[in-house]
Design an enzyme around this catalytic site. Structure first.
Site, mmCIF file in Angstrom:
data_model
loop_
_atom_site.group_PDB
_atom_site.id
_atom_site.type_symbol
_atom_site.label_atom_id
_atom_site.label_comp_id
_atom_site.label_asym_id
_atom_site.label_seq_id
_atom_site.Cartn_x
_atom_site.Cartn_y
_atom_site.Cartn_z
ATOM 1 N N TYR A 51 10.620 9.952 -40.896
ATOM 2 C CA TYR A 51 10.917 11.268 -40.314
ATOM 3 C C TYR A 51 9.972 12.290 -40.915
ATOM 4 O O TYR A 51 9.834 12.353 -42.150
ATOM 5 C CB TYR A 51 12.372 11.678 -40.579
ATOM 6 C CG TYR A 51 13.120 11.800 -39.278
ATOM 7 C CD1 TYR A 51 12.760 12.787 -38.360
ATOM 8 C CD2 TYR A 51 14.128 10.923 -38.931
ATOM 9 C CE1 TYR A 51 13.386 12.879 -37.130
ATOM 10 C CE2 TYR A 51 14.762 11.012 -37.706
ATOM 11 C CZ TYR A 51 14.397 11.994 -36.811
ATOM 12 O OH TYR A 51 15.008 12.086 -35.607
ATOM 13 N N GLU A 53 9.455 15.820 -39.519
ATOM 14 C CA GLU A 53 9.467 17.107 -38.795
ATOM 15 C C GLU A 53 8.651 18.132 -39.577
ATOM 16 O O GLU A 53 8.780 18.233 -40.796
ATOM 17 C CB GLU A 53 10.907 17.599 -38.630
ATOM 18 C CG GLU A 53 11.611 16.929 -37.466
ATOM 19 C CD GLU A 53 13.047 17.408 -37.289
ATOM 20 O OE1 GLU A 53 13.477 18.314 -38.021
ATOM 21 O OE2 GLU A 53 13.725 16.846 -36.416
ATOM 22 N N ASP A 197 -6.136 20.690 -18.293
ATOM 23 C CA ASP A 197 -5.452 19.416 -18.566
ATOM 24 C C ASP A 197 -6.453 18.297 -18.287
ATOM 25 O O ASP A 197 -6.761 17.991 -17.132
ATOM 26 C CB ASP A 197 -4.222 19.315 -17.649
ATOM 27 C CG ASP A 197 -3.498 17.983 -17.791
ATOM 28 O OD1 ASP A 197 -4.035 17.056 -18.435
ATOM 29 O OD2 ASP A 197 -2.396 17.871 -17.231
ATOM 30 N N THR A 223 -3.747 13.358 -22.374
ATOM 31 C CA THR A 223 -3.097 12.130 -22.820
ATOM 32 C C THR A 223 -4.137 11.384 -23.650
ATOM 33 O O THR A 223 -5.334 11.715 -23.618
ATOM 34 C CB THR A 223 -2.683 11.223 -21.640
ATOM 35 O OG1 THR A 223 -3.834 10.967 -20.839
ATOM 36 C CG2 THR A 223 -1.611 11.868 -20.783
ATOM 37 N N LYS A 226 -5.421 7.072 -21.266
ATOM 38 C CA LYS A 226 -6.085 6.790 -19.986
ATOM 39 C C LYS A 226 -7.549 6.419 -20.282
ATOM 40 O O LYS A 226 -7.796 5.388 -20.909
ATOM 41 C CB LYS A 226 -5.931 7.986 -19.057
ATOM 42 C CG LYS A 226 -4.467 8.278 -18.683
ATOM 43 C CD LYS A 226 -4.363 9.384 -17.681
ATOM 44 C CE LYS A 226 -2.984 9.583 -17.116
ATOM 45 N NZ LYS A 226 -2.044 10.298 -17.931
ATOM 46 N N ARG A 232 -0.339 5.226 -26.109
ATOM 47 C CA ARG A 232 0.367 6.150 -25.220
ATOM 48 C C ARG A 232 0.709 7.410 -25.997
ATOM 49 O O ARG A 232 1.309 7.339 -27.076
ATOM 50 C CB ARG A 232 1.640 5.475 -24.703
ATOM 51 C CG ARG A 232 2.378 6.218 -23.634
ATOM 52 C CD ARG A 232 3.214 5.273 -22.824
ATOM 53 N NE ARG A 232 2.337 4.342 -22.125
ATOM 54 C CZ ARG A 232 1.754 4.583 -20.946
ATOM 55 N NH1 ARG A 232 1.960 5.716 -20.323
ATOM 56 N NH2 ARG A 232 0.981 3.688 -20.384
HETATM 57 C C1 LIG Z 1 -3.414 15.311 -15.180
HETATM 58 C C2 LIG Z 1 -2.227 14.736 -15.893
HETATM 59 N N1 LIG Z 1 -1.560 15.485 -16.775
HETATM 60 C C3 LIG Z 1 -0.489 15.033 -17.430
HETATM 61 C C4 LIG Z 1 -0.028 13.748 -17.233
HETATM 62 C C5 LIG Z 1 1.231 13.311 -17.916
HETATM 63 O O1 LIG Z 1 1.092 12.339 -18.838
HETATM 64 P P1 LIG Z 1 2.354 11.449 -19.311
HETATM 65 O O2 LIG Z 1 2.608 10.471 -18.229
HETATM 66 O O3 LIG Z 1 1.871 10.875 -20.608
HETATM 67 O O4 LIG Z 1 3.512 12.385 -19.519
HETATM 68 C C6 LIG Z 1 -0.707 12.899 -16.343
HETATM 69 C C7 LIG Z 1 -0.228 11.517 -16.140
HETATM 70 O O5 LIG Z 1 -0.562 10.808 -15.263
HETATM 71 C C8 LIG Z 1 -1.823 13.414 -15.633
HETATM 72 O O6 LIG Z 1 -2.478 12.675 -14.726
#
Ligand SMILES: Cc1ncc(COP(=O)(O)O)c(C=O)c1O
Length: 415
Positions: A51, A53, A197, A223, A226, A232
């Protein structure tokens, strides 16, 4: 796995079956990849027990000396990889990363302007049944009907009309380059925050094969699983003045204890991504995607927006009189995983769709190059041509199986 097999053969069997599925099928799901064995080891390590936090040096639990070291290592490597001023590696996933950014910068009810899911955006960019469309007022931009590309004039107009507090750029199914500088100019013109993002394109950005948003956006989320090929998880990068706000938004804002085993695994993945080999690997992902798109075009298919400049593409299946749902299911029967996907202005319902999204990170990881990628396209084309011929489809399934056998993913894990 030997220990697991002896104490819980039932769960071990399921994992073995999933490994066998990975080894014997071709994965074209653009958001998936096979991470490094060393990442798997860190992700399955004793770091899961702790843990922690809080943040390095400021924890709410004792015994965090090595936990602090590993989180600092992950942060420092990520900052180096993307040239970021501040990094938070604690988000459990890409969705939590985006939630953290909104929680840091917005109040409930504030307006966000993000890409429409139906045009290639993500649920967390302002979709009615997602938190992003429930807690915040959402306005969506799409793509230009003729070019199927982002229309920056239209986005500027929407920005002026709705005055969002935050503009979100980045996508889940968009195959052209995203002009982060242009987005930043639009955001600046209405005094909005910009969130980029990069969940999908983090790998090419880290390898400098796609322009980076780091100097343009207030916040960058991603993320790690990918194109980046890590475990993950999620992460947030931001300019130094927002560091405290972001850290507070993640913990105590929206998360409790960090997944330290995933943070350890992120550190390992960032180390791989900092090696020169990673650039060659990302180049190969993009080359394979380009090969795939050109092969489909040569066979008479239409690619949404005409081409791909990254790791994925959406194929318009209307010329084949097929829906996305049909082709997704058809490919499943011959051992190819892919997902149905809306094309812009899709006449079909989202559950059916007219398109299929294909990506090359996973096949590149297992070693496919130009020749194998062209073979995959040929197999998909023949499956569509012979969709009602079970005998032919069985032959194609065997071809998929043979191709996979030549390119093992985790030989050291197979019993
Ligand atoms: C552009 C984009 N942002 C955020 C996410 C979210 O990721 P997660 O599935 O890890 O929550 C994805 C997932 O496919 C994505 O394609």
């Amino acid at each position: 796995m030997d220990f697991l097999r002896s104490v819980d053969p039932e769960t071990a069997l399921i994992i073995d079956q999933e490994l066998n599925r990975l080894e014997t099928t071709i994965d074209l799901i653009a958001s998936e990849n096979y991470t490094w064995p060393a990442v798997l080891e860190a992700s399955g390590s004793i770091l899961t027990n702790k843990y922690a936090e809080g943040y390095p040096g400021k924890r709410y639990y004792g015994g965090c000396v090595y936990i602090d070291e590993v989180e600092n290592l992950a942060k420092q490597r990520c900052a180096q990889l993307f040239n970021a001023e501040h990094v938070n590696v604690q988000p459990h996933s890409g969705s939590q990363a985006n939630m953290g950014v909104y929680f840091a910068a917005l109040k409930p009810g504030d307006t966000i302007l993000g890409m429409d899911l139906a045009a290639g955006g993500h649920l967390t960019h302002g979709y009615p049944v997602n938190f992003s469309g429930t807690f915040y007022t959402r306005v969506n931009y799409g793509v230009n009907r003729d070019t199927e590309c982002l229309d920056y004039d239209e986005i500027q107009k929407l920005a002026e009309q709705h005055k969002p507090k935050m503009i979100v750029c980045g996508a889940s199914a968009y195959s052209q380059i995203i002009d982060f500088k242009k987005f930043a100019e639009i955001a600046a013109s209405i005094d909005a925050f910009l969130l980029a993002d990069i969940a999908h394109i983090a790998g090419p950005i880290a390898a400098k094969l796609h322009p980076s948003p780091i100097e343009h956006a207030d916040f960058v989320s991603s993320t790690t699983h990918k194109t980046l090929r890590g475990p993950r998880g999620g992460l947030i990068m931001c300019k130094a003045p927002y560091a405290q706000q972001i850290d507070k938004a993640i913990m105590p804002g929206i998360q409790g204890g960090p997944l330290m085993q995933q943070i350890g695994a992120k550190a390992v993945a960032f180390a791989y991504a900092l090696k020169p080999d990673f650039i060659e690997y990302q180049k190969q992902i993009l080359e394979n995607a380009n090969t795939m798109a050109e092969a489909f075009i040569a066979l008479g298919y239409r690619i949404v927006s005409g081409s791909t400049k990254n790791h994925l593409m959406v194929i318009d299946l209307r010329s084949q009189n097929c829906t996305g749902k049909e082709v997704e299911e058809l490919l499943g029967t011959i051992g190819i995983s892919a997902n149905r996907n809306c094309i812009p202005f899709d006449p079909q319902k989202p559950f059916v769709t007219s398109g299929i999204r294909l990506g090359t990170p996973a096949i590149t990881t297992r070693g496919f190059k130009k020749q194998e990628t062209e073979t995959v396209v040929q197999i998909i084309h023949e499956a569509i041509q012979h969709k009602n011929d079970p005998h032919y489809l069985t032959k194609l399934g065997q071809q998929v199986h043979d191709l996979c056998a030549q390119f093992p993913i985790y030989p050291e894990l197979v019993q």
